[in-house]
Scaffold this motif. Structure first.
Motif, short mmCIF file in Angstrom:
data_model
loop_
_atom_site.label_atom_id
_atom_site.label_comp_id
_atom_site.label_asym_id
_atom_site.label_seq_id
_atom_site.Cartn_x
_atom_site.Cartn_y
_atom_site.Cartn_z
N VAL A 3 0.15 -4.38 -19.21
CA VAL A 3 -0.18 -3.60 -20.40
C VAL A 3 0.74 -2.39 -20.45
N SER A 36 0.83 0.57 -25.88
CA SER A 36 -0.41 -0.01 -26.40
C SER A 36 -1.28 1.07 -27.03
N TYR A 69 -2.39 -4.13 -28.20
CA TYR A 69 -1.87 -4.03 -26.84
C TYR A 69 -0.53 -4.73 -26.78
N ARG A 70 0.50 -3.98 -26.42
CA ARG A 70 1.83 -4.56 -26.22
C ARG A 70 1.96 -4.90 -24.74
N ILE A 83 1.70 -9.42 -28.28
CA ILE A 83 0.93 -8.28 -28.80
C ILE A 83 -0.47 -8.80 -29.11
N PRO A 134 -3.29 0.96 -19.65
CA PRO A 134 -1.83 0.89 -19.52
C PRO A 134 -1.43 0.89 -18.04
#
Length: 333
Positions: free
Chosen positions: A217, A221, A226-227, A260, A291
């Motif tokens: 994560v 994000s 969430y990228r 994503i 993250p």
């Protein structure tokens, strides 16, 4: 009656369960990221589950109460304190006027929910009090909370007796939500998915990588999505896609091949190919992924996803009934 924000932390917003029915106009749902924690927090203080509460991200939050209140803190464990004393989570807590609640570093998860009996009495916009940050509507003046903000509190739906505090700043009841009912928050969760609309458009190696590897994560994000960072996923052949409807938990793959996962502040349409959809039962766990943490994906069938959703809803409904019975019978000790 009000709550005064001393420190908002990285991001604190007013959220309820979202703004539904306006997607065709491009208005997103928004609402709580972890809907289960939000609903339970409201039940614990006698509110309806759709009542507005504060969603707190990560650490550094502090707020003072202008009156004696029943509150509940749920979601990620962020070491809540009042006057230096630990505040139990997942149970009703009676706080004294002038007391300040502080949330410190996360022990697990990344979002906590603060509900107050009566709820946050901010104006409704299109039937919801949720904050939609990008459009600047809803919540408190359409923005994230800041130091010095005074949030009004509405009348309690069910009057609760005042606790005998003596010389203490707060009183927590002796009972709490059973751990067996709570979402399975984990530092590196396994998230169950069903196949997305464009699953077959990806190479076999990409599909295997998506289900067989770990994704980090990234710090980019947010509430919109969430990228993730990991093995790059590729299509069998380049192609253009018409934009189509997306929802909470849709997993899109942009040109860089990094997934994503769309979350509460997602857009209403998306043009990237959709490889998967996070099942509803795992959305609370997904919402608490921090993250720097890692997640893995596991495929389930549509029938399994539906069964898991119904099981979770039955579990929550039983919990709601248990809490309402305890509050009705006066179990505030």
């Amino acid at each position: 009656m009000s709550i005064r924000i001393h420190k908002p932390g990285p991001l604190a917003t007013v959220q309820d369960l979202g703004r539904t029915g306006y997607g065709k106009y491009g208005i997103i749902v928004a609402g709580a990221m972890d809907r289960s924690a939000h609903r339970i927090a409201n039940w614990l203080v006698g509110n309806e589950d759709c009542t507005a509460a504060i969603e707190i991200t990560l650490s550094g939050f502090a707020a003072e109460f202008s009156q004696d209140h029943w509150i509940a803190v749920t979601g990620g464990h962020m070491t809540p304190l009042i006057d230096g004393r630990d505040v139990p989570m997942w149970r009703p807590v009676y706080v004294r006027k002038g007391s300040t609640l502080v949330l410190k570093r996360p022990v697990s998860g990344c979002r906590a929910y603060l509900a107050v009996s009566g709820g946050l009495d901010v104006p409704e916009v299109m039937g919801s009090r949720s904050t939609y940050l990008r459009a600047g509507i809803g919540g408190f003046e359409g923005r994230a909370l800041g130091a010095g903000d005074e949030l009004p509190i509405g009348p309690a739906r069910q009057a609760a007796p005042a606790a005998n505090l003596g010389g203490d700043s707060f009183h927590a009841v002796s009972w709490s939500v059973p751990w067996s009912v709570l979402p399975a928050y984990r530092p590196s969760p396994e998230i169950r998915v069903i196949r997305g609309r464009e699953w077959e458009d990806f190479t076999l190696r990409s599909r295997e990588a998506f289900l067989g590897s770990s994704y980090k994560v990234t710090p980019q994000s947010d509430r919109m999505g969430y990228r993730l960072s990991g093995l790059s996923l590729k299509l069998e052949s380049p192609r253009e896609y018409l934009s189509g409807g997306v929802t909470l938990g849709t997993v899109q793959i942009p040109a860089d091949g990094q997934p994503i996962v769309l979350m509460a502040d997602r857009q209403t349409l998306g043009g990237y190919p959709k490889i998967a959809q996070v099942i509803s039962a795992d959305l609370p766990v997904m919402a608490q992924a921090s993250p720097g943490g890692h997640i893995t994906f596991r495929e389930v069938t549509l029938e399994e996803a539906e069964s898991l959703y119904m099981r979770e809803e039955r579990k929550l409904k039983r919990l709601e009934l248990m809490i309402r019975l305890k509050l009705k019978e006066g179990y505030y000790a």
